[in-house]
Design an enzyme around this catalytic site. Structure first.
Site, PDB file in Angstrom:
ATOM      1  N   CYS A  75       0.816  -1.230   0.000  1.00  0.00           N
ATOM      2  CA  CYS A  75       0.000   0.000   0.000  1.00  0.00           C
ATOM      3  C   CYS A  75       0.841   1.269   0.000  1.00  0.00           C
ATOM      4  O   CYS A  75       0.323   2.355  -0.259  1.00  0.00           O
ATOM      5  CB  CYS A  75      -0.940  -0.002   1.202  1.00  0.00           C
ATOM      6  SG  CYS A  75      -1.980  -1.463   1.263  1.00  0.00           S
ATOM      7  N   HIS A 127      -3.162   7.002   2.547  1.00  0.00           N
ATOM      8  CA  HIS A 127      -3.617   5.725   2.000  1.00  0.00           C
ATOM      9  C   HIS A 127      -4.972   5.410   2.622  1.00  0.00           C
ATOM     10  O   HIS A 127      -5.157   5.536   3.833  1.00  0.00           O
ATOM     11  CB  HIS A 127      -2.595   4.632   2.337  1.00  0.00           C
ATOM     12  CG  HIS A 127      -3.132   3.258   2.123  1.00  0.00           C
ATOM     13  ND1 HIS A 127      -3.781   2.894   0.965  1.00  0.00           N
ATOM     14  CD2 HIS A 127      -3.154   2.159   2.929  1.00  0.00           C
ATOM     15  CE1 HIS A 127      -4.166   1.638   1.055  1.00  0.00           C
ATOM     16  NE2 HIS A 127      -3.803   1.169   2.238  1.00  0.00           N
ATOM     17  N   ASN A 166     -10.296  -0.207   0.309  1.00  0.00           N
ATOM     18  CA  ASN A 166      -8.828  -0.139   0.276  1.00  0.00           C
ATOM     19  C   ASN A 166      -8.331  -0.708  -1.053  1.00  0.00           C
ATOM     20  O   ASN A 166      -8.445  -1.905  -1.292  1.00  0.00           O
ATOM     21  CB  ASN A 166      -8.286  -0.943   1.462  1.00  0.00           C
ATOM     22  CG  ASN A 166      -6.764  -0.969   1.520  1.00  0.00           C
ATOM     23  OD1 ASN A 166      -6.089  -0.570   0.567  1.00  0.00           O
ATOM     24  ND2 ASN A 166      -6.228  -1.431   2.637  1.00  0.00           N
TER      25      ASN A 166
HETATM   26  O1  UT7 Z   1      -3.604  -1.265   3.780  1.00  0.00           O
HETATM   27  C1  UT7 Z   1      -3.391  -1.680   5.095  1.00  0.00           C
HETATM   28  C2  UT7 Z   1      -4.263  -2.853   5.309  1.00  0.00           C
HETATM   29  N1  UT7 Z   1      -5.049  -3.044   6.443  1.00  0.00           N
HETATM   30  C3  UT7 Z   1      -5.493  -2.192   7.383  1.00  0.00           C
HETATM   31  O2  UT7 Z   1      -5.190  -1.041   7.445  1.00  0.00           O
HETATM   32  C4  UT7 Z   1      -6.424  -2.742   8.390  1.00  0.00           C
HETATM   33  C5  UT7 Z   1      -6.051  -2.401   9.800  1.00  0.00           C
HETATM   34  N2  UT7 Z   1      -6.998  -2.966  10.765  1.00  0.00           N
HETATM   35  C6  UT7 Z   1      -8.269  -2.531  10.874  1.00  0.00           C
HETATM   36  O3  UT7 Z   1      -8.648  -1.599  10.188  1.00  0.00           O
HETATM   37  C7  UT7 Z   1      -9.174  -3.173  11.893  1.00  0.00           C
HETATM   38  O4  UT7 Z   1      -8.424  -4.026  12.702  1.00  0.00           O
HETATM   39  C8  UT7 Z   1     -10.342  -3.984  11.249  1.00  0.00           C
HETATM   40  C9  UT7 Z   1     -11.314  -3.016  10.604  1.00  0.00           C
HETATM   41  C10 UT7 Z   1      -9.798  -4.937  10.204  1.00  0.00           C
HETATM   42  C11 UT7 Z   1     -11.090  -4.759  12.321  1.00  0.00           C
HETATM   43  O5  UT7 Z   1     -11.587  -3.909  13.314  1.00  0.00           O
HETATM   44  P1  UT7 Z   1     -11.473  -4.346  14.861  1.00  0.00           P
HETATM   45  O6  UT7 Z   1     -12.173  -3.323  15.643  1.00  0.00           O
HETATM   46  O7  UT7 Z   1     -10.017  -4.595  15.129  1.00  0.00           O
HETATM   47  O8  UT7 Z   1     -12.318  -5.667  14.860  1.00  0.00           O
HETATM   48  P2  UT7 Z   1     -11.910  -7.134  15.342  1.00  0.00           P
HETATM   49  O9  UT7 Z   1     -11.169  -7.839  14.288  1.00  0.00           O
HETATM   50  O10 UT7 Z   1     -11.306  -7.057  16.719  1.00  0.00           O
HETATM   51  O11 UT7 Z   1     -13.322  -7.777  15.487  1.00  0.00           O
HETATM   52  C12 UT7 Z   1     -14.287  -7.291  16.427  1.00  0.00           C
HETATM   53  C13 UT7 Z   1     -15.561  -8.101  16.282  1.00  0.00           C
HETATM   54  C14 UT7 Z   1     -15.320  -9.602  16.270  1.00  0.00           C
HETATM   55  O12 UT7 Z   1     -16.395 -10.189  16.938  1.00  0.00           O
HETATM   56  P3  UT7 Z   1     -16.146 -10.929  18.349  1.00  0.00           P
HETATM   57  O13 UT7 Z   1     -15.125 -11.969  18.065  1.00  0.00           O
HETATM   58  O14 UT7 Z   1     -15.655  -9.829  19.242  1.00  0.00           O
HETATM   59  O15 UT7 Z   1     -17.508 -11.435  18.680  1.00  0.00           O
HETATM   60  C15 UT7 Z   1     -15.388  -9.984  14.832  1.00  0.00           C
HETATM   61  O16 UT7 Z   1     -15.803 -11.318  14.610  1.00  0.00           O
HETATM   62  O17 UT7 Z   1     -16.164  -7.796  15.018  1.00  0.00           O
HETATM   63  C16 UT7 Z   1     -16.406  -9.008  14.311  1.00  0.00           C
HETATM   64  N3  UT7 Z   1     -16.232  -8.764  12.895  1.00  0.00           N
HETATM   65  C17 UT7 Z   1     -17.237  -8.495  12.041  1.00  0.00           C
HETATM   66  N4  UT7 Z   1     -18.550  -8.395  12.227  1.00  0.00           N
HETATM   67  C18 UT7 Z   1     -19.333  -8.103  11.154  1.00  0.00           C
HETATM   68  C19 UT7 Z   1     -15.054  -8.732  12.194  1.00  0.00           C
HETATM   69  N5  UT7 Z   1     -15.304  -8.461  10.906  1.00  0.00           N
HETATM   70  C20 UT7 Z   1     -16.632  -8.315  10.784  1.00  0.00           C
HETATM   71  C21 UT7 Z   1     -17.487  -8.007   9.713  1.00  0.00           C
HETATM   72  N6  UT7 Z   1     -18.804  -7.911   9.934  1.00  0.00           N
HETATM   73  N7  UT7 Z   1     -17.024  -7.801   8.458  1.00  0.00           N
END
Ligand code: UT7
Length: 344
Positions: free
Chosen positions: A124, A271, A301
């Site tokens: 990225c 980005h 993204n």
């Molecule tokens: O170009 C660079 C590439 N990547 C990035 O910049 C991404 C960097 N990371 C992020 O932006 C964030 O970590 C995410 C947006 C990917 C995730 O957000 P988060 O607040 O860290 O969520 P999490 O992975 O801790 O998940 C929280 C909850 C989980 O549920 P439980 O286990 O707490 O019950 C997930 O299962 O949200 C759930 N979850 C979803 N629910 C509905 C994760 N993805 C989804 C989804 N829809 N798509």
């Protein structure tokens, strides 16, 4: 001697997939996606389209702008393409792994018969690395004048569509800029072009964002049966923390190095990975959020394509004028990060 962006272009697939449409196929919903990322939709390419196809379209779009705006003496995009000295393509999703480079495919399709061509692998941050590489190439060799810097991605083909933590985040697209060496000053009144770039990396975080299968570490071997195509694996939380740190560090360091204040910047073009990452960095820096350009809602993204797409939107939307200071900031797999400070 200045390195100026003379024209910009972009190309995104026609098919727009909203959060609501995704939610019909996987266990997610618009409320979660939008509140956690700022994403509303993404563009997804059809099965026949590869990264170079979008890259070529974005490049033509930039060359057409150069002709329309009269920033060159050539009369057609084809004539202009033949004057390009180098094509630098940033992509994480090349048409072919290893070889040939996607840049060579684009060079051929453009008929850029006098250009060298090479790919940049910095995920990225690829456009940030690519712009500095192109400027470096132009700075040595008096006869060199023009480079195309392109970011193009078909990320939808490297996603595990069963992993809701990653599949909702990415989209396909391409952006391009025409970089030209000019006699404009780079200091004082009337200064123009790329002022300063910072490129950094932290390879210790390489496992946090990775496509594991298919390279020399985990090559496909005769007889292998595989259930999934190679896909992006991500430690979301670790990448999020890195991204906020990286953005904050680069913005601070670039401003300090050029003795600038935030008020002097017209735009910061980050980005587009997650609107929350930008908001967290904005808060840490205590900067006004209006300085940050965000279009992640529409494209999600698009990795190396996100910054040149954003620059093209600003440029075409007449939201950039000559002399404006713009800072591009990138971060991503590698881990890589960096920024370019540009006088438009
Ligand atoms: O170009 C660079 C590439 N990547 C990035 O910049 C991404 C960097 N990371 C992020 O932006 C964030 O970590 C995410 C947006 C990917 C995730 O957000 P988060 O607040 O860290 O969520 P999490 O992975 O801790 O998940 C929280 C909850 C989980 O549920 P439980 O286990 O707490 O019950 C997930 O299962 O949200 C759930 N979850 C979803 N629910 C509905 C994760 N993805 C989804 C989804 N829809 N798509």
């Amino acid at each position: 001697m200045a390195f100026e962006i003379k024209a910009t272009g972009r190309a995104v697939p026609q098919r727009r997939v909203s959060n609501e449409e995704l939610a019909k196929k996987i266990d997610t919903n618009d409320e979660w996606i939008y509140s956690h990322t700022g994403i509303k939709a993404r563009r997804i390419a059809d099965a026949e389209t590869a990264s170079s196809d979008l890259g070529v379209k974005a490049a033509w779009n930039a060359l057409e702008m150069a002709i329309e705006r009269g920033v060159c003496t050539e009369k057609t995009p084809e004539e202009l393409a033949a004057t390009i000295d180098m094509i630098v393509v940033a992509t994480t999703t090349p048409d072919f792994y290893g070889c040939p480079s996607t840049a060579c495919l684009i060079q051929n399709k453009l008929g850029a018969k006098n250009a060298g061509a090479m790919d940049i692998s910095a995920a990225c941050s690829g456009f940030i690395y690519g712009l500095e590489t192109a400027a470096g190439f132009l700075s040595v060799g008096t006869e060199r004048k023009r480079c195309l810097v392109i970011g193009c991605e078909i990320l939808s083909r490297f996603i595990d569509w069963n992993d809701r933590r990653t599949c909702v985040l990415f989209g396909d697209g391409a952006g391009a800029v025409l970089l030209e060496k000019t006699s404009a000053p780079t200091e004082g009144i009337g200064r123009r072009g790329l002022l300063r770039t910072i490129l950094r990396a932290d390879g210790a975080g390489s496992e946090n964002l990775i496509i594991k299968k298919g390279g020399s570490r985990n090559a496909y071997r005769a007889g292998d049966v595989f259930e999934f195509a190679p896909f992006i694996e991500m430690n979301g939380r670790a990448v999020y923390n890195f991204a906020v740190r990286a953005m904050t560090e680069i913005i601070k360091d670039l401003l300090e190095a050029e003795r600038l204040s935030i008020d002097e910047l017209r735009w910061i073009t980050p980005h587009q990975a997650n609107a929350r990452i930008v908001q967290a960095a904005t808060k840490r820096l205590n900067f006004p959020s209006e300085k940050f350009f965000i279009n992640i809602d529409e494209y999600a993204n698009t990795s190396a394509a996100s910054i040149p797409i954003a620059l093209d939107e600003l440029n075409r939307g007449e939201r950039l004028k000559s002399g404006d200071l713009v800072m591009c900031v990138g971060f991503g797999a590698g881990l890589t990060y960096g920024g370019n400070l540009i006088v438009w």
